[in-house]
Motif scaffolding. Structure first.
Motif, PDB file in Angstrom:
ATOM      1  N   ASN A 206       4.727   2.513  -8.214  1.00 43.97           N
ATOM      2  CA  ASN A 206       5.904   3.031  -7.518  1.00 43.97           C
ATOM      3  C   ASN A 206       7.147   2.231  -7.898  1.00 43.97           C
ATOM      4  N   MET A 207       7.012   0.905  -7.978  1.00 46.99           N
ATOM      5  CA  MET A 207       8.140   0.063  -8.380  1.00 46.99           C
ATOM      6  C   MET A 207       8.635   0.454  -9.772  1.00 46.99           C
ATOM      7  N   LYS A 208       7.691   0.682 -10.679  1.00 46.27           N
ATOM      8  CA  LYS A 208       8.071   1.045 -12.044  1.00 46.27           C
ATOM      9  C   LYS A 208       8.777   2.404 -12.081  1.00 46.27           C
TER      10      LYS A 208
ATOM     11  N   GLY B 287       0.789  -1.230   0.000  1.00 44.47           N
ATOM     12  CA  GLY B 287       0.000   0.000   0.000  1.00 44.47           C
ATOM     13  C   GLY B 287       0.817   1.272   0.000  1.00 44.47           C
ATOM     14  N   TYR B 288       2.124   1.155   0.155  1.00 49.17           N
ATOM     15  CA  TYR B 288       3.003   2.325   0.168  1.00 49.17           C
ATOM     16  C   TYR B 288       4.066   2.199  -0.934  1.00 49.17           C
ATOM     17  N   THR B 289       5.174   1.584  -0.615  1.00 53.29           N
ATOM     18  CA  THR B 289       6.258   1.478  -1.602  1.00 53.29           C
ATOM     19  C   THR B 289       6.048   0.336  -2.582  1.00 53.29           C
ATOM     20  N   ALA B 290       5.327  -0.717  -2.189  1.00 54.49           N
ATOM     21  CA  ALA B 290       5.234  -1.937  -2.996  1.00 54.49           C
ATOM     22  C   ALA B 290       4.207  -1.858  -4.115  1.00 54.49           C
ATOM     23  N   LYS B 291       3.558  -0.720  -4.275  1.00 53.94           N
ATOM     24  CA  LYS B 291       2.605  -0.567  -5.376  1.00 53.94           C
ATOM     25  C   LYS B 291       3.344  -0.661  -6.713  1.00 53.94           C
ATOM     26  N   GLU B 292       2.720  -1.315  -7.677  1.00 50.34           N
ATOM     27  CA  GLU B 292       3.382  -1.559  -8.968  1.00 50.34           C
ATOM     28  C   GLU B 292       3.843  -0.264  -9.621  1.00 50.34           C
TER      29      GLU B 292
END
Length: 280
Positions: free
Chosen positions: A212-214, A205-210
């Motif tokens: 954000n990763m992209k 819900g914070y950094t691990a959102k797709e």
């Protein structure tokens, strides 16, 4: 005499820069990551932490309202977090483990909190560590005064650089972190002769959102980065919040599944970036 506030000197660490390491945890951090596993690191002031397992509730029906000082606690349940150290006092602790550094290619890692906030002390300490031939590393968000970071970098072998939320508004709102300053400093440090390893905490819900990763991947592809460390979310530090009389906001946050972590790894691998799960 220059001193720094340190809340822990952790020996025999295996995940903070290679080999057996001593990690120096500096107290004080301007950021407020909801998942922080060291909440005792956030305040720049010394504070009391209550170890519930030792508390016998001798002065109040509610131990969180206890007014005893650490010195007057009969069971040692109240502990003062934060001790002033001189550079020599830290060096004396570090020297106890020289044999481990030599035999495992380990060394000393500066952490926090945010070590850059006590930059002058870090520079003095790193100079002394280099005189002893000790491998040096830092764990940092990279958000700080560039002149300080520049001087510190000259004395480091490895920089473990945290990437969190790339969206500017969300980063400021949730973390109190200026992501544009982080990127500015990262670009400058990549021009220097130092090993830089990006690290990414995977927080649902914070950094691990797709998305954000992209964004992180797209940014890193501008540089010669071929390895990142990804750190899955855990709740090991949740009990510390209660010990400090604070509320832990992520109690109900579910851990990522193995499949979800594998999908994130695939995003990096697809762009030629190796991932190390948990770091080293």
């Amino acid at each position: 005499m220059n001193t720094a506030t340190i809340f822990n000197i952790q020996r025999y660490s295996l995940h903070d820069g290679g080999g057996v390491r001593t990690v120096i945890f500096f107290k004080g951090c301007p950021f407020r990551c909801p998942w922080c596993s060291n909440p005792e690191s956030q305040s720049f002031q010394n504070e009391a932490m209550r170890k519930e397992v030792l508390c016998i509730k001798c002065s109040s029906s509610s131990a969180l309202k206890c007014t005893r000082s650490p010195e007057n606690c009969p069971t040692g349940a109240i502990e003062t977090i934060g001790i002033e150290y001189t550079v020599q006092e830290v060096i004396n602790e570090v020297k106890k483990d020289l044999i481990f550094y030599e035999t495992t290619e380990g060394g000393v890692t500066l952490s926090g909190g945010e070590a850059l906030c006590q930059g002058k002390f870090c520079i003095e300490l790193l100079k002394e560590l280099k005189k002893l031939g000790i491998n040096t590393a830092i764990e940092t968000t990279g958000v700080g005064n560039w002149d300080t970071l520049d001087k510190i970098t000259e004395l480091l072998d490895t920089v473990l650089w945290d990437f969190k939320i790339m969206n500017k508004e969300e980063s400021e709102q949730i973390l109190n972190l200026d992501v544009e300053l982080m990127k500015y400093n990262f670009k400058k440090i990549m021009d220097k002769n130092v090993k830089v390893i990006p690290r990414i905490p995977l927080i649902p819900g914070y950094t691990a959102k797709e998305e954000n990763m992209k964004q992180i991947i797209e940014y890193l592809c501008n540089f010669n980065i071929n390895e990142v460390h990804i750190l899955p979310f855990h709740q090991y530090g949740s009990s510390k919040y209660k010990a400090l009389g604070r509320k832990y906001k992520l109690d109900c946050l579910k851990l990522l599944s193995d499949k979800e972590i594998d999908n994130i790894i695939s995003l990096f691998n697809g762009r030629g970036i190796k991932t190390v799960l948990g770091g080293y």
